[in-house]
Enzyme design. Structure first.
Site, PDB file in Angstrom:
ATOM      1  N   ASP A 129       0.728  -1.048  -0.254  1.00 33.14           N
ATOM      2  CA  ASP A 129      -0.186  -0.029  -0.006  1.00 33.14           C
ATOM      3  C   ASP A 129       1.099   1.281  -0.043  1.00 33.14           C
ATOM      4  O   ASP A 129       2.073   1.558   0.525  1.00 33.14           O
ATOM      5  CB  ASP A 129      -0.839  -0.194   1.389  1.00 33.14           C
ATOM      6  CG  ASP A 129      -1.934  -0.910   1.399  1.00 33.14           C
ATOM      7  OD1 ASP A 129      -1.887  -1.923   0.546  1.00 33.14           O
ATOM      8  OD2 ASP A 129      -3.148  -1.110   1.693  1.00 33.14           O
ATOM      9  N   HIS A 275       3.623  -2.452   3.029  1.00 33.75           N
ATOM     10  CA  HIS A 275       3.744  -1.282   2.786  1.00 33.75           C
ATOM     11  C   HIS A 275       4.933  -1.064   1.620  1.00 33.75           C
ATOM     12  O   HIS A 275       6.093  -0.775   2.499  1.00 33.75           O
ATOM     13  CB  HIS A 275       3.337   0.621   3.651  1.00 33.75           C
ATOM     14  CG  HIS A 275       1.883  -0.110   4.202  1.00 33.75           C
ATOM     15  ND1 HIS A 275       2.078  -1.459   5.984  1.00 33.75           N
ATOM     16  CD2 HIS A 275       1.199   0.994   4.300  1.00 33.75           C
ATOM     17  CE1 HIS A 275       0.851  -0.561   5.955  1.00 33.75           C
ATOM     18  NE2 HIS A 275       0.325   0.179   4.957  1.00 33.75           N
TER      19      HIS A 275
HETATM   20 NI    NI Z   1      -2.614   3.505   3.088  1.00 36.40          NI
END
Ligand code: NI
Length: 334
Positions: A129, A275
């Site tokens: 992400d 992430h």
């Molecule tokens: Ni996010």
């Protein structure tokens, strides 16, 4: 309804009750103590490194916190805490296995909310992400290419605009590129008009740069309410993708810890959250891939994983003896 008495079920139900109770307490506290924005649970980071906005918590009284469990969900795809809707609607995989990219709606009737997918196959979807990141994402793409692993990137439209070549590379190398809003707002606080721009403009810039049709999105912070959920599923026809394994990489616990949590948390049909804006996560990726491969897992994109969803095991019909016992005890509590 009487539930089968297996340890897995019992633990799952207990965990669900604990999470539900925690969510109720959190919502009560948020109503009682506006202004303590630092208490908002942040399941994962934002581009500003997980710092919540300073606005009063009372603005977020309608938030539905996501289940932030790191416990493998087994084959059960279950709704987030506070979400009273049933588990995601399921559909058969259909004839043959869809290969990347899965056509929209392949094997499924309608968009749904997913934490994981119900399959007995040893497959997981690795998701990243909040990128693309100018330096880290190309490093990650190098690793994924070397390992022959395809992943799913939930990108921000604003960063696609800044780094279109990186997103073009993602698509060219077989990864799925998906919508994570334009600039990472909290969706429940947005007007319908602002939500519309966050979703449509992000989808448009991804599709322009990848040639892929965007069919999935991940709500920022895993947060949504009924209005947002209805719009995402029904108006925009996007599957909402949460996760079943969260290594909390945004807390920077170290690459080895991130890798270990991903490996230990994995289960058939898991959606792994990470992430690509943290160096430790990039460092963790080769170790995580090696560990998951050693456990026999294969890697698919999220759309491919959704196409593998199998119909759930039907709820067993209670035996006459069980019905009699339930009636005698005044009925079940749930
Ligand atoms: Ni996010």
């Amino acid at each position: 309804m009487r539930l089968p008495k297996s340890p897995g079920w019992t633990i799952e139900i207990m965990m669900h009750r604990v999470r539900r109770a925690a969510a109720i307490v959190a919502l009560f506290l948020s109503a009682a103590a506006p202004g303590k924005a630092e208490d908002i649970p942040i399941p994962h980071s934002s581009p500003s490194d997980g710092q919540p906005p300073s606005a009063s918590l009372s603005r977020y009284a309608d938030l539905v916190p996501v289940a932030t469990n790191t416990t493998p969900a087994g084959n059960l795809a279950y709704p987030a805490v506070g979400d009273t809707t049933p588990a995601p609607s399921t559909a058969s995989t259909g004839e043959g296995m869809a290969l990347h990219p899965a056509p929209p709606g392949a094997g499924r009737d309608r968009p749904a909310l997913w934490n994981s997918v119900n399959t007995s196959r040893k497959v997981v979807a690795l998701t990243y992400d909040d990128g693309p990141h100018a330096k880290l994402t190309p490093q990650l793409l190098d690793i994924l290419k070397r390992e022959n692993v395809r992943a799913t990137f939930f990108v921000l439209g604003s960063l696609v605009e800044a780094y279109p070549q990186i997103v073009q590379r993602m698509a060219a190398e077989g990864h799925e590129v998906a919508n994570h809003t334009w600039d990472h707002p909290r969706l429940p606080s947005l007007s319908a008009e602002k939500l519309d721009r966050q979703i449509r403009e992000t989808t448009a810039i991804i599709e322009k740069n990848t040639g892929q049709k965007v069919t999935i999105m991940r709500p920022t912070y895993g947060l949504y309410n009924e209005r947002v959920k209805n719009d995402l599923l029904e108006k925009y026809r996007l599957d909402m993708i949460l996760w079943s394994v969260d290594p909390n990489d945004w807390k920077k616990p170290g690459a080895n810890t991130v890798a270990r949590r991903l490996i230990e948390g994995a289960h058939p049909g898991a959606i792994l959250l990470a992430h690509d804006i943290h160096p430790g996560t990039i460092q963790a990726t080769p170790k995580a891939i090696a560990g998951l491969k050693a456990k026999g897992y294969e890697f698919v994109t999220v759309s491919e994983l959704l196409a593998m969803d199998e119909a759930p095991t039907p709820t067993p019909t209670p035996t006459p003896a069980e019905v009699a016992k339930k009636n005698a005890s005044g009925g079940a509590s749930d």
